[in-house]
Design a protein around this motif. Structure first.
Motif, PDB file in Angstrom:
ATOM      1  N   LYS A  42     -64.193 -14.496   9.042  1.00  0.00           N
ATOM      2  CA  LYS A  42     -64.830 -15.752   9.420  1.00  0.00           C
ATOM      3  C   LYS A  42     -64.324 -16.935   8.598  1.00  0.00           C
ATOM      4  O   LYS A  42     -64.515 -18.085   8.979  1.00  0.00           O
ATOM      5  N   SER A  43     -63.692 -16.626   7.470  1.00  0.00           N
ATOM      6  CA  SER A  43     -63.153 -17.694   6.640  1.00  0.00           C
ATOM      7  C   SER A  43     -61.764 -18.133   7.087  1.00  0.00           C
ATOM      8  O   SER A  43     -61.248 -19.155   6.616  1.00  0.00           O
ATOM      9  N   PRO A  45     -58.882 -19.874   9.163  1.00  0.00           N
ATOM     10  CA  PRO A  45     -58.877 -21.130   9.939  1.00  0.00           C
ATOM     11  C   PRO A  45     -58.891 -20.899  11.444  1.00  0.00           C
ATOM     12  O   PRO A  45     -59.520 -21.662  12.187  1.00  0.00           O
ATOM     13  N   ALA A  48     -61.989 -20.760  14.074  1.00  0.00           N
ATOM     14  CA  ALA A  48     -62.516 -21.911  14.816  1.00  0.00           C
ATOM     15  C   ALA A  48     -62.111 -21.849  16.277  1.00  0.00           C
ATOM     16  O   ALA A  48     -62.849 -22.316  17.155  1.00  0.00           O
ATOM     17  N   ARG A  51     -64.619 -19.811  18.071  1.00  0.00           N
ATOM     18  CA  ARG A  51     -65.882 -20.536  18.249  1.00  0.00           C
ATOM     19  C   ARG A  51     -65.794 -21.544  19.390  1.00  0.00           C
ATOM     20  O   ARG A  51     -66.766 -21.736  20.129  1.00  0.00           O
ATOM     21  N   SER A 249     -66.957 -31.120  18.909  1.00  0.00           N
ATOM     22  CA  SER A 249     -68.224 -30.398  18.767  1.00  0.00           C
ATOM     23  C   SER A 249     -68.089 -29.274  17.756  1.00  0.00           C
ATOM     24  O   SER A 249     -68.991 -29.046  16.931  1.00  0.00           O
ATOM     25  N   GLU A 250     -66.970 -28.547  17.807  1.00  0.00           N
ATOM     26  CA  GLU A 250     -66.725 -27.470  16.845  1.00  0.00           C
ATOM     27  C   GLU A 250     -66.568 -28.026  15.430  1.00  0.00           C
ATOM     28  O   GLU A 250     -67.134 -27.491  14.475  1.00  0.00           O
ATOM     29  N   ILE A 251     -65.820 -29.113  15.292  1.00  0.00           N
ATOM     30  CA  ILE A 251     -65.580 -29.705  13.974  1.00  0.00           C
ATOM     31  C   ILE A 251     -66.881 -30.217  13.353  1.00  0.00           C
ATOM     32  O   ILE A 251     -67.144 -30.022  12.162  1.00  0.00           O
ATOM     33  N   HIS A 254     -69.794 -26.743  13.958  1.00  0.00           N
ATOM     34  CA  HIS A 254     -69.403 -25.360  13.615  1.00  0.00           C
ATOM     35  C   HIS A 254     -70.338 -24.346  14.276  1.00  0.00           C
ATOM     36  O   HIS A 254     -70.703 -23.334  13.682  1.00  0.00           O
ATOM     37  N   ALA A 255     -70.761 -24.665  15.478  1.00  0.00           N
ATOM     38  CA  ALA A 255     -71.734 -23.817  16.171  1.00  0.00           C
ATOM     39  C   ALA A 255     -71.038 -22.617  16.819  1.00  0.00           C
ATOM     40  O   ALA A 255     -70.033 -22.770  17.510  1.00  0.00           O
ATOM     41  N   LYS A 256     -71.566 -21.442  16.565  1.00  0.00           N
ATOM     42  CA  LYS A 256     -71.069 -20.233  17.225  1.00  0.00           C
ATOM     43  C   LYS A 256     -72.170 -19.737  18.162  1.00  0.00           C
ATOM     44  O   LYS A 256     -73.198 -19.216  17.733  1.00  0.00           O
TER      45      LYS A 256
END
Length: 360
Positions: A42-43, A45, A48, A51, A249-251, A254-256
């Motif tokens: 998950k760490s 890059p 993303a 996600r 929206s992701e930036i 950070h919603a998963k």
């Protein structure tokens, strides 16, 4: 102004081609996203990317179901009996296949048998409560959603734009309230002893979201002739703008999102990204459909259902590829893995599953 398709002016095949391409793009993103989610730190890059895919990949498939009603201006009707055969029965059959596959796979992989009873019990509970085993949950969710969707279409005329918009807004509001209630009720049911109740809540409160995206798809379909009339530059502009908003929206958040487990940190954001992602893929499919080399995508799209249920662990494709990479200490080539998985699932669909369908 109504913009449904006139059958006399164009053959349905020209329109189904675009939908098949959209399904193909969607299922490739599903497989690609699952490789990232399941096997990437998950760490990292690139996590993303997964996600972003999860912002819209399952809403896309629900919307595509409603899209055909809008494109062809289909009258309200009940599909309950046909959906029992096409969705509910396959849900039961594939759930048992997955349970059997869990036993077989964990029996082969060293060190996995000790956890088998607990995992098997949890998966069986997910099956019987309707929460579903990934990715089989989609079948029951679509069955329940279409049942409610058909009831709404029979009660409210969708011929007028105002009616469609009002119903869509109402379903959006109901979704907001239902997810809020779901979170509160789930928090009141902690512990493994309440797992069955939490799973039942997921099954029930997933319905409004499912119906929202079905109706959203029909609303887009009712304006399909407008999107068809756009030049590729216009379609590309819409797709890029949707993609930019998804990336932002992701930036920012950070919603998963996980439609399966109803892990929805922000319901308004999920409704927005699900809609924009659907529109983005549809615009891309309209552009791609104009090229001759898209026949491979059409074939993938027609078998997207089979790829959906075949690709995910404990089915061997993803797991075997990852184990092979670890054995040979190779970097994880996600694009290659996705291509291999999609190809193998297509071959099974074409040369094996089709035999059972012909008999039935």
């Amino acid at each position: 102004m109504e913009t449904t398709v006139n059958f006399s002016s164009r053959s349905s095949a020209s329109y189904l081609k675009e939908l098949d391409i959209a399904k193909a793009i969607g299922i490739i993103l599903v497989v690609y996203g699952h490789f990232y989610i399941e096997f990437t730190s998950k760490s990292a890059p690139e996590f993303a990317v997964a996600r972003v895919i999860y912002l819209f990949h399952m809403p896309l498939f629900f919307a595509l179901t409603g899209l055909t009603n809008g494109i062809y201006g289909k009258r309200a009707a009940s599909h309950f009996k046909s959906d029992l055969k096409k969705l509910f029965v396959p849900y039961i059959i594939w759930s048992f296949i997955y349970l059997l596959a869990i036993i077989l796979v964990r029996g082969v992989i060293p060190g996995k048998m000790d956890k088998l009873p607990g995992i098997l019990s949890e998966r069986f509970l997910a099956f019987v409560t309707g929460r579903g085993i990934a990715p089989i949950w989609f079948l029951l969710a679509l069955f329940l959603g279409r049942t409610v969707y058909d009831l709404i279409r029979r009660a409210v005329s969708f011929d007028k734009r105002k009616s469609r918009v009002l119903v869509l807004l109402a379903l959006g509001a109901i979704s907001l309230v239902s997810i809020a209630i779901f979170k509160k009720l789930s928090a009141m049911l902690p512990g493994t002893e309440n797992t069955a109740y939490r799973y039942l809540l997921i099954t029930f409160f997933r319905i409004p979201l499912t119906v929202f995206f079905l109706i959203e798809g029909e609303c887009i379909g009712r304006n399909w002739a407008y999107f068809k009339s756009l030049k590729n530059a216009g379609r590309l502009f819409i797709a890029i703008m949707c993609g930019v908003i998804l990336a932002v929206s992701e930036i920012l958040f950070h919603a998963k999102f996980n439609f399966h487990t109803l892990d929805i940190p922000s319901t308004p954001l999920f409704l927005l990204t699900g809609t924009l992602g659907t529109l983005m893929i549809l615009m891309i499919s309209l552009i791609v459909a104009e090229f001759e080399w898209t026949k491979a995508f059409e074939s993938i799209g027609r078998r997207s259902f089979d790829i959906m249920v075949l690709h995910y662990p404990p089915m061997p494709f993803m797991t075997a590829l990852i184990l092979a990479e670890k054995s040979f200490h190779l970097p994880r080539p996600y694009i290659i893995n996705t291509a291999i998985t999609v190809l193998l699932c297509m071959l099974i669909s074409k040369y094996f599953l089709i035999l059972f369908r012909k008999r039935s």
